[in-house]
Design a protein around this motif. Structure first.
Motif, short mmCIF file in Angstrom:
data_model
loop_
_atom_site.label_atom_id
_atom_site.label_comp_id
_atom_site.label_asym_id
_atom_site.label_seq_id
_atom_site.Cartn_x
_atom_site.Cartn_y
_atom_site.Cartn_z
N ILE A 47 0.15 -3.49 -4.66
CA ILE A 47 0.90 -4.74 -4.42
C ILE A 47 0.65 -5.77 -5.51
O ILE A 47 1.16 -6.88 -5.45
CB ILE A 47 0.54 -5.35 -3.04
CG1 ILE A 47 -0.92 -5.80 -2.98
CG2 ILE A 47 0.86 -4.37 -1.91
CD1 ILE A 47 -1.29 -6.56 -1.71
N GLY A 48 -0.15 -5.41 -6.49
CA GLY A 48 -0.40 -6.30 -7.61
C GLY A 48 -1.29 -7.47 -7.28
O GLY A 48 -1.06 -8.59 -7.76
N HIS A 49 -2.33 -7.23 -6.48
CA HIS A 49 -3.24 -8.32 -6.11
C HIS A 49 -4.53 -8.21 -6.91
O HIS A 49 -5.12 -7.12 -7.04
CB HIS A 49 -3.56 -8.27 -4.62
CG HIS A 49 -4.50 -9.36 -4.18
ND1 HIS A 49 -4.11 -10.67 -4.08
CD2 HIS A 49 -5.82 -9.33 -3.85
CE1 HIS A 49 -5.13 -11.40 -3.68
NE2 HIS A 49 -6.20 -10.61 -3.55
N ASP A 50 -4.99 -9.32 -7.45
CA ASP A 50 -6.24 -9.38 -8.19
C ASP A 50 -7.41 -9.39 -7.21
O ASP A 50 -7.55 -10.32 -6.41
CB ASP A 50 -6.26 -10.65 -9.06
CG ASP A 50 -7.50 -10.73 -9.95
OD1 ASP A 50 -8.41 -9.90 -9.79
OD2 ASP A 50 -7.56 -11.66 -10.77
N SER A 51 -8.25 -8.37 -7.24
CA SER A 51 -9.36 -8.24 -6.29
C SER A 51 -10.40 -9.34 -6.45
O SER A 51 -11.27 -9.52 -5.59
CB SER A 51 -10.02 -6.87 -6.43
OG SER A 51 -10.54 -6.71 -7.74
N ALA A 52 -10.33 -10.10 -7.56
CA ALA A 52 -11.26 -11.21 -7.75
C ALA A 52 -10.81 -12.46 -6.99
O ALA A 52 -11.57 -13.42 -6.85
CB ALA A 52 -11.39 -11.52 -9.24
N VAL A 53 -9.57 -12.46 -6.51
CA VAL A 53 -9.03 -13.59 -5.75
C VAL A 53 -9.32 -13.34 -4.27
O VAL A 53 -8.69 -12.49 -3.63
CB VAL A 53 -7.52 -13.75 -5.98
CG1 VAL A 53 -6.99 -14.92 -5.15
CG2 VAL A 53 -7.22 -13.95 -7.46
N LEU A 54 -10.27 -14.09 -3.74
CA LEU A 54 -10.72 -13.85 -2.36
C LEU A 54 -9.90 -14.70 -1.38
O LEU A 54 -10.40 -15.60 -0.70
CB LEU A 54 -12.20 -14.18 -2.24
CG LEU A 54 -13.13 -13.50 -3.26
CD1 LEU A 54 -14.58 -13.87 -2.99
CD2 LEU A 54 -12.94 -12.00 -3.25
N ASP A 55 -8.62 -14.40 -1.31
CA ASP A 55 -7.72 -15.19 -0.46
C ASP A 55 -7.39 -14.43 0.82
O ASP A 55 -8.00 -13.41 1.15
CB ASP A 55 -6.46 -15.56 -1.24
CG ASP A 55 -5.70 -14.31 -1.72
OD1 ASP A 55 -6.13 -13.18 -1.40
OD2 ASP A 55 -4.68 -14.48 -2.40
N VAL A 56 -6.35 -14.90 1.54
CA VAL A 56 -5.98 -14.29 2.81
C VAL A 56 -5.51 -12.85 2.62
O VAL A 56 -5.72 -11.99 3.49
CB VAL A 56 -4.92 -15.15 3.53
CG1 VAL A 56 -3.59 -15.15 2.78
CG2 VAL A 56 -4.71 -14.67 4.96
N THR A 57 -4.87 -12.58 1.47
CA THR A 57 -4.45 -11.21 1.20
C THR A 57 -5.67 -10.29 1.07
O THR A 57 -5.70 -9.17 1.60
CB THR A 57 -3.63 -11.15 -0.10
OG1 THR A 57 -2.50 -12.03 0.02
CG2 THR A 57 -3.14 -9.73 -0.38
N TYR A 58 -6.67 -10.78 0.38
CA TYR A 58 -7.92 -10.03 0.20
C TYR A 58 -8.54 -9.70 1.57
O TYR A 58 -8.99 -8.56 1.80
CB TYR A 58 -8.88 -10.88 -0.62
CG TYR A 58 -10.22 -10.25 -0.91
CD1 TYR A 58 -10.43 -9.47 -2.05
CD2 TYR A 58 -11.30 -10.45 -0.04
CE1 TYR A 58 -11.67 -8.91 -2.33
CE2 TYR A 58 -12.55 -9.88 -0.30
CZ TYR A 58 -12.73 -9.12 -1.45
OH TYR A 58 -13.95 -8.56 -1.71
N GLU A 59 -8.54 -10.67 2.46
CA GLU A 59 -9.17 -10.47 3.77
C GLU A 59 -8.31 -9.59 4.69
O GLU A 59 -8.79 -8.62 5.27
CB GLU A 59 -9.40 -11.82 4.44
CG GLU A 59 -10.41 -12.71 3.72
CD GLU A 59 -10.71 -13.99 4.49
OE1 GLU A 59 -10.77 -13.92 5.74
OE2 GLU A 59 -10.89 -15.04 3.87
N ASN A 60 -7.03 -9.92 4.79
CA ASN A 60 -6.19 -9.23 5.75
C ASN A 60 -5.91 -7.78 5.36
O ASN A 60 -5.67 -6.94 6.24
CB ASN A 60 -4.87 -9.99 5.94
CG ASN A 60 -5.07 -11.25 6.77
OD1 ASN A 60 -6.14 -11.48 7.32
ND2 ASN A 60 -4.03 -12.07 6.85
N SER A 61 -5.93 -7.49 4.09
CA SER A 61 -5.72 -6.10 3.66
C SER A 61 -6.81 -5.20 4.24
O SER A 61 -6.55 -4.06 4.63
CB SER A 61 -5.73 -6.01 2.13
OG SER A 61 -4.62 -6.68 1.58
N GLN A 62 -8.02 -5.72 4.32
CA GLN A 62 -9.12 -4.94 4.89
C GLN A 62 -8.93 -4.74 6.39
O GLN A 62 -9.13 -3.63 6.92
CB GLN A 62 -10.45 -5.66 4.63
CG GLN A 62 -10.81 -5.80 3.16
CD GLN A 62 -12.05 -6.65 2.98
OE1 GLN A 62 -13.16 -6.23 3.30
NE2 GLN A 62 -11.86 -7.86 2.47
N ALA A 63 -8.54 -5.81 7.08
CA ALA A 63 -8.35 -5.71 8.53
C ALA A 63 -7.24 -4.72 8.88
O ALA A 63 -7.37 -3.92 9.81
CB ALA A 63 -8.03 -7.09 9.11
#
Length: 635
Positions: free
Chosen positions: A422-438
């Protein structure tokens, strides 16, 4: 009087038999005590102007006139006060002698209610002296005032419209068809009882139970005043027993004490809201006469108990019993779902936190009830970017101690690949970072359940549902949510309860789970390996949110009343400003996150409150909270 609270009191006036002058002074003294304590409603015993045990002296004209003079003196004294007074007296009306409750306010005789059921058995023989009234109302003249006399009178306050009072007298409560039933159906929220109940072995407890049940059944406040010291001991013993109950719960009581006010605050707003919710009270006042009166509006200090943990019994024995009942209800709900679907396996995500621990404990109970092997329970620990050694270790220990199957599936690589997709930077600890794991964890659980022909048991609790503290279609989703109506403050006690009954190995791990900070563990841990993302630092203390939830959803109170109650309940823990911050957070999240509750999975209701869209709570996902915010902004 603010927020529907009315300070009321009962007392057993000291009496001398047939000495109306002495008895009048006892009543007047209590009236002034009530005024000094901001009491708005004072209820005194049956036949207090003469004493209950006068026997054939009731038929003496001298005593009858003495009681009338006592009423006149009390009415005159009441002109100085703003107390609604209900007291017992005999009274001759149109040639008949009646046992009455007299209702007086500020020099005005609002009404007179005669006793309907006259006991004439065992030690009682009231029909020897008193007349049974007609079931009707009529206007009479008493002491130069035009007033109402009858069995169907309601007394309503003009300022607090929810305060509607009706009277019954002693035996009226004890009969099968108590007058208070009709009074409540006609709209009365407060029932008073001027009584003279003699004391016998076992009668004290019976009296409590009777009043508790009557107030619960009628959703009313029941204010009961018993005869005091001075009644005749010729054949009976009279021990004062004064009680104030509200919707089945005791607010104040005293036994064996005369000439002392027993006071508290009743919440007529709460009673009215509960009746609206129940819809079983459809007032029919055709046969009733409503008499209005006014109080000077003033706030009263609250002395009634305000439970800061409304979901958790404060008494240890009651708490243990409640926990056992809840665990069994949760297990029975899951048992029924497994039997109905013919599924004999479950999958549960086990993080090592409170909610997933409780869910696993419920699964174990359900399987034991079904006689199924615990190995058919698959606990899945799914370490991610924020998982700590403590929680992962507890998950493993817990699964082993309970004898369930354990699988460890790391989500790190899968989520990393997803970030690339999805083109997300893993260094950006935002809602995408969190919700992707859930969401990855939920996908693992769902697909593994398909593979094992199993049912995914959800772990989310009631508090998280209220706040929307769940990832939509992530931990928000399951095939059956056993914790759906268990608030966070109760989850902790449920796990501790199981620990108290477990062998040492299981007990140790359960207690460590209880001691672990609540966290979704979706952000990397601190450098020392401890949890960085502490939920209550982000959304606020769960003990506050559970308190808010109970007052708002269970009782329908507005923001200002919830805030007032919270400030009193948590006065020793939090500043008022701190409480207000999290109350605003609760309202904002509660309204904005309804869309998650609108499609929540099935789960059993186990207490008085649920947020299921198929049960207790139906709310549009796009509802505005502007009115509530407006009130909050004024606090």
């Amino acid at each position: 009087m603010k927020d529907g609270f009315i300070k009321c009191a009962v007392a057993s006036a000291r009496v001398k038999i047939a000495d109306c002058h002495f008895n009048t002074q006892s009543v007047i003294q209590l009236m002034h005590q009530a005024q000094q304590k901001q009491v708005r409603l004072l209820v005194l015993p049956e036949l207090v102007t003469s004493a209950y045990t006068c026997a054939d002296l009731f038929l003496q004209k001298t005593l009858q006139e003495g009681c009338l003079e006592a009423i006149e003196a009390i009415v005159n004294e009441s002109k100085k006060l703003d107390v609604l007074l209900v007291f017992g007296s005999l009274l001759v009306v149109e040639g008949n002698l009646y046992n009455c409750a007299v209702v007086v306010h500020s020099g005005v005789i609002l009404g007179i209610v005669p006793k309907q059921h006259l006991p004439n058995y065992q030690e009682f023989y009231e029909k020897r002296w008193f007349c049974t009234p007609e079931d009707a109302n009529r206007e009479i003249t008493l002491l130069g005032q035009s007033t109402w006399f009858g069995t169907r009178l309601l007394f309503q306050n003009k300022e607090i419209r929810e305060f509607i009072l009706a009277c019954e007298i002693c035996e009226d409560l004890w009969v099968p068809n108590s007058p208070s039933i009709g009074h409540a159906l006609a709209g009365a929220t407060v029932i008073t009882n001027c009584s003279a109940s003699d004391e016998l072995v076992g009668k004290e407890e019976y009296r409590r139970n009777l009043i508790a049940m009557q107030s619960a059944k009628l959703v009313c406040a029941y204010v009961y005043s018993d005869a005091g010291q001075g009644e005749s001991s010729t054949d009976l013993v009279f021990t004062p027993h004064n009680l104030i109950y509200e919707n089945g719960l005791p607010l104040a009581s005293a036994f064996g004490i005369s000439d002392t006010l027993v006071s508290t605050e009743i919440d007529v707003q709460k009673l009215a809201l509960e009746r609206i919710r129940m819809q079983t009270f459809k007032p029919d006042r055709k046969a009733y006469q409503t008499i209005s009166f006014s109080w000077k509006v003033a706030a009263c200090d609250l002395t009634r108990p305000i439970d800061k943990a409304p979901f958790v019994p404060s008494d240890e024995a009651n708490r243990s019993e409640r926990c056992e009942k809840i665990l069994m209800l949760q297990a029975l709900g899951l048992k029924q779902r497994l039997e109905q679907t013919h599924i004999q396996s479950v999958v549960v995500g086990l993080s090592g936190g409170l909610d997933s621990t409780l869910a696993l404990l419920v699964c174990v109970r359900a399987f034991d009830l079904l006689g199924l092997d615990r190995s058919n329970i698959t606990a899945v620990t799914m370490p991610g970017f924020g998982t700590t050694k403590r929680t992962k270790g507890n998950a493993v220990k817990l699964a082993n101690a309970l004898g369930v199957a354990l699988r460890t599936i790391s989500i790190a690589k899968a989520v990393g690949q997803h970030f690339k997709d999805i083109g997300h930077d893993s260094a950006v600890l935002d809602v995408t970072y969190e919700n992707s794991q859930a969401r990855e964890r939920t996908q693992v659980l769902m697909d593994l359940a398909n593979k094992l022909n199993a049912l995914v048991v959800g772990t989310g609790d009631l508090s998280e549902l209220a706040l929307g503290w769940a990832t939509y279609n992530g931990d928000h989703m399951s095939m059956y949510g056993v914790n759906a109506s268990v608030p966070k403050t109760l989850v902790r006690h449920l796990v501790k309860h199981v620990a108290s009954k477990s062998e040492q190995t299981l007990k140790k791990v359960l207690l460590d789970v209880v001691a672990t900070p609540v966290s979704p563990e979706l952000l990397p841990a601190n450098s020392d390996g401890t949890i960085k993302q502490v939920t209550e630092d982000i959304v606020g203390p769960y003990e506050l949110h559970d308190f808010f939830l109970y007052q708002i959803v269970r009782w329908g109170f507005g923001p200002s009343k919830v805030y007032r109650l919270a400030c009193i309940a948590f006065a020793e823990e939090y500043e008022d400003s701190f409480i207000l911050v999290w109350l605003k957070t609760f309202y904002r999240r509660f309204f904005n996150q309804q869309f998650k509750r609108s499609c929540m999975p099935d789960g059993p209701k186990i207490g008085s409150l649920s947020l299921s869209p198929r049960g207790d709570w139906r709310m549009p996902s796009d509802a505005s909270y502007a009115l509530w915010k407006q009130e909050l902004d004024l606090l």
